[in-house]
Scaffold this active site. Sequence first.
Site, PDB file in Angstrom:
ATOM      1  CG  HIS B 921       2.085  -0.911  -4.360  1.00  0.00           C
ATOM      2  ND1 HIS B 921       1.267  -1.259  -5.402  1.00  0.00           N
ATOM      3  CD2 HIS B 921       1.314  -0.224  -3.489  1.00  0.00           C
ATOM      4  CE1 HIS B 921       0.051  -0.793  -5.175  1.00  0.00           C
ATOM      5  NE2 HIS B 921       0.046  -0.164  -4.023  1.00  0.00           N
ATOM      6  CE  LYS B1000      -8.750  -3.435   5.913  1.00  0.00           C
ATOM      7  NZ  LYS B1000      -7.410  -3.617   5.430  1.00  0.00           N
TER       8      LYS B1000
END
Lengths: 139, 1001
Positions: B921, B1000
């Site tokens: 992932h 972020k």
Amino acid sequence: MKYKYLDHTADIMFEAYGNSLNELFENSALATEESMVNLAQIKPKLKKEISLENKNIEYLLFDFLGELIYFKDAELLLFSKIKVDIKKEEKLYKLKALLKGEKLREEHEQKVDVKAITFHKFEIKKLKEKYSARVILDI
Amino acid sequence: MEEETRLGPPKEIKKISDVVWELPSSFKKGMRVPARIIASEKLIKEMDSGVFDQISNVATLPGIVNPAYCMPDGHWGYGFPIGGVAAFDVENEGVISPGGIGFDVNCINGDSKIIGEYGYTVLIKDFLNNKHINTKSIYFEAQKEISTKPILFLKKEIGSKIFEIKTKSDYKIVATTDHPFYTNEGMIKVKDLILKKHFLAVYPFDGVPYEAVNDKVILDEDNIKKISPDHKKIVNILKERKLLPLTLNSEKLPILTKLIGFLSGDGWLGYSYNRKRNRNQWAIRAIGKKENLLQIIDDLKKLGFKASHIKTKSYSSTVKEIGGNKRIICGESTQLSITSQSLAVLLHALGVPKKNKSRNPIFLPKWIKESPLWIKRLYLSGLFGAEMSSPIQAKNEKYRFKEPSFSQNKILALENSLKEFLQEIKDLLKEFNIDCTKIYKQKGVINKFGEETIKIILKLSSTTDNLINLWGKIGFEYCEDKKRLSLLSLQYLKFKKAILNKIDTIVENSFQLKNNGLVQAQILRYAEDNNVSSSLIKSRLYNNCKNIETRISKNFFLSFNEFILKYGLKNGGDYVWDEIESIKEVEDSTEVYDFTINHKDHNFIANNFIISNCGMRLLLTNLTYDQFKPHLKNIVDTLFKRVPAGVGGEGFVKIDKQEFLKVLEGGAHWAVKEGYGWEEDLEVTELNGKADWADVSKISKKAIDRGYNQIGTLGSGNHYLEIQRVKEENIFDKKLAKKWGIFPEQIVIMFHTGSRGEGHQIATDYLRVFLDVMDRKYNIKILDRELACAPFNSPEGQDYWRAMACAVNFSFANRQTIAHRIREVFSEIFKKDAESLGMKQVFDIAHNRASLEEHKIDGKNKKLLIHRKGATAAYYPGRKEIPKKYREDGSPIIIGGSMSTGSYLLAGTEDSKNTFCSTAHGSGRTMSRNKAARIFGKDIKKYLDDLWKEKGIYIRSTSLRGAAEETGESYKDINEVIKSTHLAGISKPVVRFLPIGNCKG
């Protein structure tokens, strides 16, 4: 020392200490809050009271820290002054806590968003008269 | 002083291929399957030791399908490692062995008896010759017995030590050290059993030995002709269902036999005028509690007949006793009506008496007399289920049971025929070593035709051995209440008998000692050392008192009621607990037997490893890097403002809690309906953007409080939004890239977020629920509280499954609204609408989710619950989970990398069938956050400046510490991760994206 952060690859792990259960809970709570924000900037402007009870002291701590995460998400509240009072009645631990803090603002220096308290390696230890707790926070 | 993380696998690791490694199931106590790690040699050496510990913990979970996997980006998480993949079987069942109940009757001595579904026993070593036999099993969750088909049978040489386990009530079983037994603390291997601590589950029923049967015809067409004038149709139906000619070895005979027994007691069968149809018709009625009638329905189904008409009616009837007294009996009676003409004729031909039972003779069918014991048992247990008394104690008798009795009423003229029948039953019981004390008559009631009847009663002896034979060899069919009580009573008697036997031995030894000339004091000491009271020995040895049972009752036995409290199941059930008396090593034959039976109660849903349901979404643009570059800073700054990130975070979507419930049920559909996004986005979202099994009543108020203001927020940690660039040399599969809309120098947007606080609250809530019920209710033991789980088909498991769907939907809606926001920002800055900017969605896929999927296991399709924690579904071409648009390509897989190394788009490939359609992932961390913050924290500003100046990567973060923790150096080399999955054949790279701008949390 109230608490320290230990190495964990993906999440945050801390160990908190206390001469009593009350202190241990308070310091664990501060460690949790500190991992999200620079606590020195959080002023005790608002207060919240919570009461919890459980037969199992570890579950009580787990739930107590969970409450902090709840306030962070539901009301954007972070706390820097925490007073805990735990009483043992028969087999039941009863906790009352007074939390003081404020709503998160842009000026606050954020760290990471804690999403959950985990049970992984979670434990409370008592050595002589000193308590310690190990907690991993899921972020 | 900080804990340093150790790196690299334990020495037990085996190399399977260049990129596949295995920890055998012997690595850790309790592992049910091996654990496999997909990784290159370099990556596995860099994995922290926590990964191996955690993935082997996962391998201990009940119901896991071989093997447990960890993907190359695996790292230490909690409970599951990140990168962990585990599949659990949703449809299978559990087993029973005579002395101890095991999930896998795994390596037990060949002479162990296994109970077959029809109450006969077969030695396990004879199973090979009798493969058609189904075994009785216990479905632990329901505490019920069921029948199961052994699916795997092995005979093997003993490789380990052999132990004999003896219980307090004298069950013995010989098994290898690793053979698991079902105990009060879940499945425990022999070597881990602890005296006094563990109670073993035992199924006290003994059954009778199986005997092979021949193909002798019991019933043919002629027999039917005699009964039914319009026999042709009936004969045809019976032939069709393989019931005619009926042979002794017909696989349907056992069920028929049970039914005949039961209907001869609590049934009615007749041929009478049916007003609705205006003709004479056959009919059968079975009378009993609903749960028993449902069993009959099931059995009828196995015979090929349908019946479903159960009716409960209250009645009030007057019973006239002979002598003029009248009693009014009121109550409820539940009946099952069976209308099949052919079945009625068949059953009557086989011996079920017709019409009013008091006026018609009853007899023991001749063919039953000529059958082997196990078939006789089926007839008797059905008959006793209807008409034998239940185990019962006299009021002041706490340790004994009354004499069981069996009786019927007939009109006076049939007195002799009824006596004969009871005599036949008595003879039949003799074959089981069951003694009857008397047959006697009482005055009966007056039947509804006004005729006097007589009641004839068969009394059975109430000695311990006799009752053990009755309840242990015959028991009750079609009567759950009697069956369960008889199992408890049986176990009580066995327990009592074992204690008496022990005392007898001590008494005998004492006699011996006396004969050898020892004095009384010495003998009494010997007895006391062996827990036998001196007064008992005195009375036996010196006062010649023989009946010791009553005398010692108080000291040695529990009363039956006390016994039930201590050893019975809380809510009643088909097994009983027994204490371990001893476990000792024994010499044994060299062969042991092993057969596996799947078990239903071990389908389960594990909790905390499927929490945040976070996932990735990839959007395209038709902009090139050169066109985009001048706007980079502006775009990133604007996105940073418009898509809130960081701690808590309030989203731009303002809704109330009521509306939020619609989000939880509608997922991305809700968002699109509200104008956030395009219809076509849904087609390229997993599950089409909606987990349709969501149920908002299954989540707490807290979860709602934590979620309703967070739609449209990124969160923090590793959640981010990134602008990326395609370079020509990074397109690995040109054809597929083109088909999926990707071209050289293109700008794409990738973002990663999940269900935020709401998803975690749901997980936390259910973690607490599971911790509470897991052990207490389902006897599941785990090595780590984070692996708390409940059976998938349990109420708790199903509640969580539906609650989890709410979190999945939240995450779809969250990513859908963020996608919309991104399109808005691009549209504003480029002054063009999003359609003209080509901002199509490639895919949206979760990498933290449990998913119900069909997979081929040993050549058979099975429904599995796949848990992917930090692993992405990688469906090979053709699977129905893939959106139509991509179905022949394999599913798109979005792999987020770190900010300095780039991300990937992959496609699922053929061998993903080996990993339950799963791949990596992300790149996976190698450095702890704490360490990264220590190393990069001080100079993080400079670090970010340099990235911008030297590499043209612009980063905005709500937290500098957060940015320091997420530096590329803290992550594994993503290229190595992708290479490993490619070499393992589970996914192939299509294109790699390089980051140029990043927001972020």
